[in-house]
Write a protein that holds these residues in place. Structure first.
Motif, short mmCIF file in Angstrom:
data_model
loop_
_atom_site.label_atom_id
_atom_site.label_comp_id
_atom_site.label_asym_id
_atom_site.label_seq_id
_atom_site.Cartn_x
_atom_site.Cartn_y
_atom_site.Cartn_z
N LEU B 15 0.77 -1.28 0.00
CA LEU B 15 -0.03 -0.10 0.02
C LEU B 15 0.77 1.24 -0.01
O LEU B 15 0.74 2.20 -0.90
N THR B 16 1.78 1.02 0.96
CA THR B 16 2.86 2.53 0.89
C THR B 16 3.40 2.64 -0.35
O THR B 16 3.54 3.57 -1.05
N ALA B 17 3.92 1.46 -1.16
CA ALA B 17 4.81 1.46 -2.31
C ALA B 17 3.78 2.16 -3.30
O ALA B 17 4.29 3.13 -3.90
N LEU B 18 2.56 1.73 -3.46
CA LEU B 18 1.59 2.22 -4.29
C LEU B 18 1.39 3.67 -4.39
O LEU B 18 1.60 4.38 -5.31
N LEU B 19 1.23 4.18 -3.29
CA LEU B 19 0.96 5.61 -2.97
C LEU B 19 2.11 6.57 -2.99
O LEU B 19 1.90 7.36 -3.78
N ILE B 20 3.18 5.91 -2.52
CA ILE B 20 4.46 6.62 -2.87
C ILE B 20 4.60 6.91 -4.41
O ILE B 20 5.01 8.06 -5.02
N LEU B 21 4.63 5.64 -5.12
CA LEU B 21 4.78 5.81 -6.39
C LEU B 21 3.92 6.33 -7.42
O LEU B 21 4.31 6.69 -8.37
N SER B 22 2.69 6.52 -6.70
CA SER B 22 1.78 7.45 -7.41
C SER B 22 1.98 8.85 -7.13
O SER B 22 1.74 9.97 -7.79
N THR B 23 2.27 9.30 -6.04
CA THR B 23 2.44 10.60 -5.39
C THR B 23 3.57 11.43 -5.91
O THR B 23 3.59 12.75 -6.04
N ILE B 24 4.62 10.77 -6.10
CA ILE B 24 5.86 11.35 -6.63
C ILE B 24 5.72 11.91 -7.99
O ILE B 24 5.95 13.05 -8.26
N PRO B 25 5.16 11.00 -8.94
CA PRO B 25 4.86 11.61 -10.30
C PRO B 25 3.93 12.62 -10.41
O PRO B 25 3.94 13.76 -10.95
N ASP B 32 5.00 21.60 -12.04
CA ASP B 32 5.15 22.13 -13.20
C ASP B 32 3.97 23.17 -14.03
O ASP B 32 3.99 23.90 -15.01
N LEU B 33 2.64 22.74 -13.41
CA LEU B 33 1.38 23.30 -14.08
C LEU B 33 1.45 24.66 -13.95
O LEU B 33 1.67 25.22 -12.75
N LYS B 34 0.87 25.63 -14.46
CA LYS B 34 0.28 26.93 -14.56
C LYS B 34 -0.65 27.02 -13.51
O LYS B 34 -1.41 25.95 -13.39
N LEU B 35 -0.89 28.07 -12.76
CA LEU B 35 -2.05 27.90 -11.57
C LEU B 35 -3.24 27.54 -12.49
O LEU B 35 -3.65 28.41 -13.43
N SER B 36 -4.16 26.87 -11.93
CA SER B 36 -5.41 26.49 -12.49
C SER B 36 -6.20 25.81 -11.32
O SER B 36 -5.47 25.27 -10.40
N PRO B 37 -7.34 25.50 -11.52
CA PRO B 37 -8.32 24.58 -10.60
C PRO B 37 -7.48 23.25 -10.54
O PRO B 37 -7.33 22.67 -9.46
N LEU B 38 -7.19 22.60 -11.63
CA LEU B 38 -6.50 21.53 -11.68
C LEU B 38 -5.55 21.32 -10.77
O LEU B 38 -5.17 20.41 -9.89
N LYS B 39 -4.53 22.42 -10.86
CA LYS B 39 -3.30 22.45 -9.97
C LYS B 39 -3.75 22.34 -8.62
O LYS B 39 -3.13 21.63 -7.74
#
Ligand code: HEM
Lengths: 185, 181
Positions: B15-25, B32-39
């Motif tokens: 579980l920690t591996a999955l969460l860490i490997l998704s939150t890093i990317p 890197d995103l410009k300010l937006s609701p998505l950001k």
């Protein structure tokens, strides 16, 4: 003039002046204008550094009071420099076209104690709406502090349109809390 | 019979591996995103995932302290035993320090953390822009260190599984258990 007479006269004079004391010399450096809102349900706040106030207020005669506030929107501090830049744009305040927000009180009445209420017109981005702002007045000598707040919906003024209109990210409700200090002239 | 990790240890690990490997990317993309609701949304998701990792890692540490992990391969050279233990300890340390530095950074920048948009966590420090910048850099450097250690961790797993062909990986991933000859 004997001492008793002098004291009596002095007391009468002080009494008369406290009754008719009118606060009109606003001390901008001691005043503040703060706004609060929610972003992704996170409570955040910011402020406007530059605003001007023309006011006249006698606690005993609130109905004769005057208040006009002009806020320099580009003096905004959201706590984030990207956001400070973003909100000047067309989708938000569009400061190119509408550099200032204005409030003009149309009536001020006493609510009892040190509580009062101002009703007036708030103009932002070319739109004028009626707003009501309750406030308290604390008097100390020839200085008074005015503390109050009001809540508005940003979309009523088309602030944050287009992709920002999504209220789940930046909430509609914005609270404005003001603290003004004024002394009598 | 080769020793295995407990089922709880295995679930917490993946579980920690999955969460860490998704939150890093996710984090590298959102910054890197410009300010937006998505950001703004992605920043929140990143924080929620990070706080979840912190909770899971605290649970993992409690479990690890009360349940001894299986011993390393008996024939492992001493330096490799030391390296494995060292990397594991550093991984635990980073998995605590990174989310805590993120939380500290948020507090310093004047942005409270509201877990899952529901539960407001206390601010750890007063609002302080300069401190916020320092913590941002700290958070980044710790994260890059974590990526480096994860690469080492993964390299060791690959070597054990495909070159040494031992059961290092299957102890943590029982699906891969080699058939007994
Ligand atoms: C396991 C947990 C975490 C990992 C692995 C992690 C990793 C990262 C990484 C790789 C970045 C991007 C750095 C960059 O390239 O600029 C980042 C940025 C960030 N993280 Fe985390 N993080 C974690 C937890 C948290 C938590 C719990 C919070 C806050 C509560 C948080 C808040 C932030 C913020 C605000 C940024 C953006 C900084 C900026 O604006 O440049 N992180 N994180």
């Amino acid at each position: 003039m004997n001492i008793a007479k002098f004291l009596g006269l002095a007391a009468l004079l002080t009494c008369a002046t406290t009754q008719a004391i009118e606060f009109s010399d606003v001390q901008l450096a001691k005043s503040s204008m703060i706004f609060g809102y929610k972003q992704m349900n996170v409570p955040l706040d910011g402020s406007f550094a530059k605003f001007n106030i023309t006011a006249r207020f006698d606690p005993a005669k609130p109905s004769t009071a005057l208040a006009k506030i002009d806020i320099d929107l580009s003096s905004i501090d959201t706590g984030n420099s990207d956001a400070d830049e973003e909100v000047l744009g067309k989708l938000w305040f569009d400061t190119q076209q509408f550099p200032q927000a204005h409030f003009v009180a149309s009536s001020i009445k006493a609510l009892g104690g040190d509580r009062y209420q101002a009703v007036g017109k708030l103009t932002i981005k070319g739109k004028t709406l009626d707003v009501t702002a309750p406030f308290t007045v604390k008097q100390q000598g020839n200085t008074a502090t005015f503390d109050g707040a009001l809540t508005l919906n940003r979309l009523d003024y088309a602030i944050g349109t287009g992709l920002w209109a999504d209220l789940g990210t930046v909430a509609n409700e914005v609270s404005i809390t003001f603290h003004f200090v004024a002394s009598s002239k | 019979m080769s020793p295995q990790y407990t089922r709880t240890a295995i679930v917490l690990h993946w579980l920690t591996a999955l969460l860490i490997l998704s939150t890093i990317p996710l984090a590298m993309y959102m910054t890197d995103l410009k300010l937006s609701p998505l950001k703004l949304q992605l920043y929140s998701y990143h924080k929620w995932i990070g706080v979840t990792v912190l909770l899971l890692v605290v649970a993992r540490l409690a479990w690890r302290i009360s349940h001894k992990p299986p011993a390393l391969q008996a024939n492992l050279p001493l330096w490799q035993q030391r390296a494995a233990h060292g990397v594991h300890h550093l991984l635990y340390l980073l998995m605590i320090c990174i989310p805590v530095s993120g939380w500290l950074m948020s507090s310093a920048k004047g942005v409270p953390v509201v877990y899952l948009g529901l539960l407001q966590l206390p601010d750890l420090v007063e609002k302080d822009k300069a401190l916020g910048k320092v913590l941002e850099t700290t958070h980044e450097l710790l994260s890059y260190t974590l990526m480096l250690l994860l690469a080492l961790h993964l390299a060791a797993v690959i070597k054990h599984h495909f070159i040494d062909r031992d059961d290092t990986l299957s102890r943590m991933l029982p699906l891969l258990k080699r058939k007994a000859l």
